[in-house]
Design a protein around this motif. Structure first.
Motif, mmCIF file in Angstrom:
data_model
loop_
_atom_site.group_PDB
_atom_site.id
_atom_site.type_symbol
_atom_site.label_atom_id
_atom_site.label_comp_id
_atom_site.label_asym_id
_atom_site.label_seq_id
_atom_site.Cartn_x
_atom_site.Cartn_y
_atom_site.Cartn_z
ATOM 1 N N GLU A 174 0.739 -1.049 0.130
ATOM 2 C CA GLU A 174 0.050 0.073 0.131
ATOM 3 C C GLU A 174 0.797 1.304 -0.088
ATOM 4 O O GLU A 174 2.097 1.194 0.515
ATOM 5 N N GLU A 213 0.874 5.795 0.036
ATOM 6 C CA GLU A 213 -0.140 6.974 0.339
ATOM 7 C C GLU A 213 0.719 8.006 -0.168
ATOM 8 O O GLU A 213 1.582 8.423 -0.422
ATOM 9 N N SER A 247 -4.769 6.992 -0.463
ATOM 10 C CA SER A 247 -3.876 5.905 -0.290
ATOM 11 C C SER A 247 -4.364 5.072 -1.657
ATOM 12 O O SER A 247 -5.181 5.348 -2.331
ATOM 13 N N GLY A 295 -3.194 1.042 -3.977
ATOM 14 C CA GLY A 295 -2.383 -0.287 -3.767
ATOM 15 C C GLY A 295 -1.864 -0.372 -5.185
ATOM 16 O O GLY A 295 -1.568 0.457 -6.076
#
Length: 652
Positions: A131, A133, A143, A145
């Motif tokens: 992940e 941000e 955020s 992925g």
């Protein structure tokens, strides 16, 4: 905004015209085009920019494109992510495949910063695992992925990162060096010419002709089993296999079966006789698994734009004289002017590298525009080539009535100086802001002057690359002088360059994608200029540079023209802003003559314009050669320049 170009100090307005972020109200028209509301011009998308050469140890680096092994899942992730990106999805499929192979993996521990806000970016990323941000000024924004491209503006030009990216968990990203991206684009362009050079039918064509043909090649992908051409049908295109392979078959006389003749692989070609006429195909060509990519040259545009093979064989490319090295003495009967004999009248403008003063010769009382550049700053940004380009180009334009004269150059331990013809009528951008937009006859007059200047440059083998109202000055008679030649470059009459320069709102598609460009970029920018003169905004304007680039790649056909722009003007803009450079008006067979003869220019007397026998519709009265009323007050206070004595400016 940090800028690494020279042009801001060429502005004659004396202030930062675009000091606030632009705002735009956008909506989608019923036909799918986007329509823009009131747009306040944006410094971030109007500032001229360039990409500096990358160096290691003081030397320009040679870039090698390596392939990094990865599993199929990772390859598919990267490829699919790139194809969803608004900029990168416009690349050819083989280019995307090469990029996928060239990206390498890099692991990041939790809380590690991958991108830091404000730094100059040299890498593009695809999120692979974990992940991430986004932080702006230290505050959390959002955020994301796996499966997102970020930092992609780094492959276009040197721009400070506008946000930070941090790994919020242990993470992995796929990385592409912007130098590698640029090298991939160069190699693809060179490969196209090399493919054409290997075709027997084209062996007598010059490298210049092959380069023009290469610009007309389109890329098509065929799935396994697709019949690319079929025996007995009339041919209208020529194919070069750039990836994959095909099976060639012929009908068996007296039978419905087909006999295999052979298999052609990457670098092979077929269908070349279609370039000569309406020949029927002599065989069937079918794509083999997993599919094939072909470079395709259609006969109709090849004949229409380049005159076909016979037209290219007979085409001659004019030679261009070497650019002059030193200013001419006694220009327009003037005696040579000494730097110490000049007194400053006032400041015309300034920027990151220095300023432009209105100066007067104490002896003759003649006035000039004196531009001075900090040698230390020029060297620290590695922009010596741009400075020399400007000097040589201005000297080459000494006889052009639509370019300011360069009379002398000087140097001392801190600065280099350009002594130029002053244009005391101000600049077109200030006048455009006052009037909001120009009527047809005013825009036509301004554009006519620009066409003459561009034609003069192109005949000298020079591409301009920074056309916009900020760079158009008015003399005391209201005629236009095209200024600021730091981005101009000598590439010959059919050459191509990959230097990343220009202004975002005026970028041509080939500049956005870094595919190399030639003089056709000036015809694109001419179309953008006409639109802005008639409407007060550019057709692809947006608050964010990335959005501007995305809209440019969407194309001019997606732009809704306002009702007050005439049908003829719309037609001209659309013909100048064609996605394919070779299809732009001005680049085709008759060159600039096609532009001059367009219906929008019907009322313009070109010969009279060249003689300056037309009364300008935008005369701004100047009382004397020291009248600076069209220039706003400018604070000349600036930090003292550092000495720079390396000797790079020996010829100034």
């Amino acid at each position: 905004m940090k800028c690494i170009c020279l042009s801001p100090l060429f502005s004659k307005t004396g202030k930062l015209i675009f000091s606030k972020k632009g705002t735009i109200n956008s909506s989608v028209c019923e036909d799918g085009s986007f329509k823009q509301g009131a747009y306040r011009q944006n410094e971030e998308t109007r500032s001229p920019i360039s990409r500096r050469p990358y160096t290691y140890g003081g030397k320009t680096s040679e870039v090698v494109v390596n392939t990094h092994q990865k599993d199929k899942r990772s390859e598919d992730l990267i490829r699919d992510t790139i194809k969803r990106n608004n900029i990168l999805k416009n690349l050819e499929s083989l280019e995307i495949n090469i990029i996928v192979g060239a990206m390498y993996s890099k692991k990041y521990d939790k809380n590690t910063f991958i991108i830091n806000e404000g730094e100059i970016g040299n890498y593009m990323y695809v999120s692979g695992e974990g992940e991430f941000e986004v932080l702006k000024q230290g505050k959390f924004v959002r955020s994301f992925g796996p499966g997102l491209v970020f930092g992609e503006f780094a492959i276009i030009y040197d721009k400070p990162r506008n946000a930070s990216i941090r790994a919020s968990t242990d993470a992995l990203a796929w990385v592409l060096d912007s130098r590698v991206y640029k090298q991939i684009m160069r190699q693809r362009s060179s490969n196209k010419v090399a493919y054409l050079r290997g075709v027997a039918l084209l062996e007598r064509l010059s490298d210049q002709s092959l380069a023009e043909m290469a610009d007309l090649l389109s890329v098509k992908y065929y799935d396994a089993g697709d019949r690319i051409v079929e025996e007995g049908t009339q041919g209208d295109a020529f194919y070069i296999i750039s990836g994959g392979s095909v099976r060639v078959t012929k009908r068996n006389p007296g039978s419905s079966a087909e006999l295999e003749v052979g298999v052609l692989e990457a670098g092979s070609y077929f269908g070349e006789l279609a370039l000569l006429g309406h020949e029927r195909r002599q065989a069937t060509v079918t794509a083999l698994p997993p599919g094939v990519e072909c470079l395709v040259l259609a006969r109709e545009p090849f004949q229409r734009l380049l005159g076909g093979i016979e037209g290219l064989k007979s085409k001659t490319y004019p030679t261009v004289d070497p650019l002059p090295e030193t200013p001419r003495e006694a220009a327009e009967g003037r005696a040579q002017v000494r730097l110490q004999n000049l007194r400053r009248v006032g400041v015309l403008g300034g920027g990151a590298f220095g300023r432009v003063d209105l100066v007067q010769d104490r002896a003759s009382r003649s006035t000039y525009a004196l531009k001075r550049l900090s040698k230390h700053l020029v060297v620290s940004q590695r922009l010596q080539t741009f400075v020399y380009n400007e000097k040589h180009v201005m000297l080459a334009c000494a006889s052009c009535p639509f370019v300011p004269r360069l009379y002398e150059t000087y140097k001392d331990s801190k600065y280099i100086y350009f002594l130029m013809e002053p244009c005391l009528g101000g600049d077109v951008i200030t006048l455009l802001q006052e009037r909001r937009r120009f009527e047809d006859h005013v825009a036509r007059f301004i554009t006519g002057c620009v066409v003459e200047a561009i034609d003069f440059l192109h005949n000298k083998g020079i591409v301009y690359r920074d056309l916009k109202p900020e760079n158009l000055l008015l003399d005391s008679r209201g005629y236009i002088k095209m200024a600021d030649f730091g981005f101009a470059k000598r590439i010959g009459t059919s050459g191509k360059t990959w230097t990343m320069v220009g202004t975002t709102e005026y970028f041509a598609p080939e500049i956005v994608l870094n595919k190399g460009h030639n003089r056709a970029v000036d015809y694109w920018t001419l179309g953008i200029l006409i639109f802005e003169l008639l409407d007060g905004r550019t057709p692809f304007a947006a608050p964010d540079p990335m959005d501007v680039c995305s809209r440019i790649l969407t194309g001019i056909d997606a732009v809704g023209f306002p009702a007050h722009v005439s049908p003829r003007a719309r037609s001209l803009v659309r013909q100048l802003c064609r996605r394919v450079p070779a299809e732009r008006l001005g680049y085709q067979g008759r060159g600039v003559a096609d532009i001059r003869q367009h219906g929008w220019f019907q009322a313009l007397r070109w010969d009279a314009l060249r003689r300056k026998d037309i009364t300008s519709p935008i005369v701004r009265r100047v009382k004397s050669n020291t009248d600076m009323k069209y220039f706003q007050a400018y604070d000349p206070n600036e930090e003292a320049a550092l000495d720079e004595t390396s000797g790079w400016d020996e010829d100034f």
